[in-house]
Design a protein around this motif. Structure first.
Motif, mmCIF file in Angstrom:
data_model
loop_
_atom_site.group_PDB
_atom_site.id
_atom_site.type_symbol
_atom_site.label_atom_id
_atom_site.label_comp_id
_atom_site.label_asym_id
_atom_site.label_seq_id
_atom_site.Cartn_x
_atom_site.Cartn_y
_atom_site.Cartn_z
ATOM 1 N N TYR A 98 23.284 -5.452 -1.867
ATOM 2 C CA TYR A 98 22.538 -4.712 -2.891
ATOM 3 C C TYR A 98 22.192 -5.653 -4.048
ATOM 4 O O TYR A 98 21.056 -5.675 -4.555
ATOM 5 C CB TYR A 98 23.406 -3.548 -3.384
ATOM 6 C CG TYR A 98 22.645 -2.294 -3.754
ATOM 7 C CD1 TYR A 98 21.558 -2.337 -4.613
ATOM 8 C CD2 TYR A 98 23.060 -1.055 -3.269
ATOM 9 C CE1 TYR A 98 20.888 -1.182 -4.977
ATOM 10 C CE2 TYR A 98 22.383 0.114 -3.610
ATOM 11 C CZ TYR A 98 21.301 0.043 -4.461
ATOM 12 O OH TYR A 98 20.628 1.182 -4.801
ATOM 13 N N ASN A 132 14.701 0.533 -0.159
ATOM 14 C CA ASN A 132 15.526 1.428 -0.974
ATOM 15 C C ASN A 132 16.222 2.478 -0.113
ATOM 16 O O ASN A 132 17.364 2.852 -0.375
ATOM 17 C CB ASN A 132 14.677 2.107 -2.047
ATOM 18 C CG ASN A 132 14.413 1.199 -3.230
ATOM 19 O OD1 ASN A 132 15.181 0.272 -3.496
ATOM 20 N ND2 ASN A 132 13.319 1.442 -3.936
ATOM 21 N N GLU A 136 20.200 3.088 0.138
ATOM 22 C CA GLU A 136 20.781 4.379 -0.234
ATOM 23 C C GLU A 136 21.168 5.239 0.972
ATOM 24 O O GLU A 136 21.496 6.412 0.832
ATOM 25 C CB GLU A 136 19.789 5.154 -1.110
ATOM 26 C CG GLU A 136 19.388 4.423 -2.387
ATOM 27 C CD GLU A 136 20.548 4.186 -3.338
ATOM 28 O OE1 GLU A 136 21.561 4.902 -3.204
ATOM 29 O OE2 GLU A 136 20.441 3.286 -4.188
ATOM 30 N N SER A 138 19.392 6.546 3.318
ATOM 31 C CA SER A 138 18.516 7.701 3.558
ATOM 32 C C SER A 138 17.395 7.381 4.547
ATOM 33 O O SER A 138 16.378 8.070 4.580
ATOM 34 C CB SER A 138 17.917 8.194 2.232
ATOM 35 O OG SER A 138 17.137 7.191 1.613
ATOM 36 N N VAL A 177 20.739 12.128 3.786
ATOM 37 C CA VAL A 177 21.589 10.941 3.632
ATOM 38 C C VAL A 177 22.622 10.909 4.746
ATOM 39 O O VAL A 177 23.275 11.920 5.024
ATOM 40 C CB VAL A 177 22.302 10.929 2.260
ATOM 41 C CG1 VAL A 177 23.280 9.759 2.169
ATOM 42 C CG2 VAL A 177 21.288 10.843 1.121
ATOM 43 N N ASN A 282 25.378 3.978 -10.655
ATOM 44 C CA ASN A 282 24.907 5.317 -10.297
ATOM 45 C C ASN A 282 24.615 6.127 -11.556
ATOM 46 O O ASN A 282 24.669 5.595 -12.682
ATOM 47 C CB ASN A 282 25.910 6.024 -9.383
ATOM 48 C CG ASN A 282 27.244 6.306 -10.067
ATOM 49 O OD1 ASN A 282 27.380 6.261 -11.307
ATOM 50 N ND2 ASN A 282 28.265 6.595 -9.283
#
Length: 437
Positions: A98, A132, A136, A138, A177, A282
């Motif tokens: 990340y 992204n 994340e 997703s 997710v 976060n």
């Protein structure tokens, strides 16, 4: 009169001594209380044979605790560790990926909004899946590969990407997710291509060397062997602590990193400063990542709003992991917690009609699609996997069941929208949901 002045001078001097002591130690009474609570907590956990490892904790940039907790204090024991021991950190590597994406984006070389089609032609839904989404979890990609012929250990990064393209997405990209190791393997590959070297070497060159994380390294795909004092991993088997291989054949080698508590604190100190903090934190102002595998657990945690950081590394996986992390956070906020204690759960008898409503198959997506079947046998619930009985559940309440009266983990049934029941299964401090088939 002279006597009164002498008493006053003594009182004032005593006050000065106490003040100097606090300044010298760098700890206020509140800090001392937090430190002692942390130490008591992990000492209790170790005494219950639930922890073996190292804890490092800071509050307001002040060192509170740096201590190794050992089940066996004999330095010759395979479990024995020190504050300088190196531990495998597993998915903590994802936080480093990340960071590298953020670094490349800051340099204008990469963007989180870029899609996979820009890197891999013909990737299913490649125009929809962005970096992204991979970051994340997703993207819709599954947790692990399902089309693999052989062992994950044998695969190199490009081969993993090819196999990832054969996977069926669990959902439309960006709509849900699901934790995905596969998604991060793709990110590792992209970072590797941007730097022109294996991902592990990227981490060494771009993170470990600049930050002087001299006790950190990787097992594979690097030029330099930085391994000096690796902690041996352990599990509990038939009530005996036994060694397990640190390198498992059913795991990818791409990002097999190791580090120490102090080196990981250096990394936290770096990423909690701008411009990286805004990218990594976060909505609660927290930068954190956990990792683990058979016989090992790792956690890095930085709360920017409450000004504390901690690193927890363990070479024994009996710790109730997420419960412990939650308790450490509370302790560093000076909030009350229930300290580890011996558990003695009591079973009750339920009518068979109550038990029958839980009979069925449950799929646990977070455990690689594990399917467990629940049946009633001699007025008890039993658990089967692939038709083989693997456990018997005792009732603590009409909806909560347990297997080991000495363990906190439960098997709880909760009503779903269709009027039947799903299951919440506890495992070493982790709770995962099983959907009724």
């Amino acid at each position: 009169m002279k006597y009164g002045w002498i008493v006053l001078i003594l009182i004032l001097c005593n006050g000065c001594v106490n003040k100097d002591t606090v300044v010298k130690n760098g700890l206020s009474p509140e800090m001392v209380s937090v430190r002692d609570s942390l130490d008591t907590y992990f000492s209790s956990l170790t005494a219950l044979k639930k922890y073996n490892g190292v804890v490092l904790a800071y509050k307001q940039d002040t060192l509170l605790l740096e201590k190794a907790y050992n089940l066996n204090e004999d330095p010759e024991s395979s479990t024995y560790v020190t504050a300088h021991s190196q531990f495998d950190i597993h998915s903590v590597s994802k936080l480093m990926a990340y960071y590298l994406v953020a670094k490349l984006e800051g340099e204008g070389k990469l963007s989180g909004s870029q899609n996979l089609d820009m890197f891999f032609k013909g990737f299913p839904k490649g125009k929809q899946i962005t970096l992204n989404m991979l970051l994340e979890h997703s993207s819709g990609l599954p947790r692990e590969l399902s089309h693999i012929d052989g062992e994950e250990y044998d695969l190199v990064s490009d081969e993993i990407v090819v196999l990832a393209q054969q996977e069926r997405l669990l959902f439309e990209p960006g709509t849900d997710v699901q934790y995905s190791n596969v998604g991060y393997e793709i990110l590792y590959n992209i970072v590797s291509k941007m730097y022109g070297k294996p991902f592990s070497q990227c981490v060494v060159d771009e993170i470990f060397v600049p930050l002087k994380m001299n006790a950190s390294g990787a097992h594979f795909f690097v030029k330099e062997n930085r391994l000096r004092s690796l902690a041996q991993n352990h599990v509990l088997k038939d009530s005996v602590v036994v060694k397990v291989d640190n390198i498992q054949r059913d795991e990818f080698r791409t990002a097999r990193l190791f580090s120490t508590v102090n080196d990981l604190k250096k990394f936290l100190d770096h990423v909690k400063s701008e411009p990286y903090a805004s990218f990594l934190k976060n909505e609660h102002g927290i930068i954190a990542k956990d990792g683990g595998s058979k016989g090992v657990r790792a956690q890095v945690y930085s709360d920017l709003e409450n000004s504390f950081d901690f690193v927890l590394l363990a070479n024994y996986d009996e710790m109730p992991f997420f419960d412990t992390i939650e308790d450490v956070v509370k302790l560093l906020k000076s909030e009350p917690v229930e300290f580890p204690r011996e558990i003695n759960r009591k079973a009750i008898l339920l009518d068979e009609k109550v038990l029958q409503q839980y009979v069925g198959s449950y799929t646990f997506a977070d455990f690689d699609g594990l399917v467990l079947e629940v049946k009633v046998e001699q007025n008890h619930l039993v658990i089967l996997q692939d038709g083989e009985k693997i456990g018997e559940l005792l009732a603590e309440s009409p909806t909560v069941f347990f297997e080991n009266p000495k363990a906190a983990e439960s098997f709880e049934f909760i009503k779903n929208d269709s009027g039947t029941y799903d299951a919440l299964m506890g495992w070493k401090g982790i709770t995962v949901q099983g959907k009724r088939d």
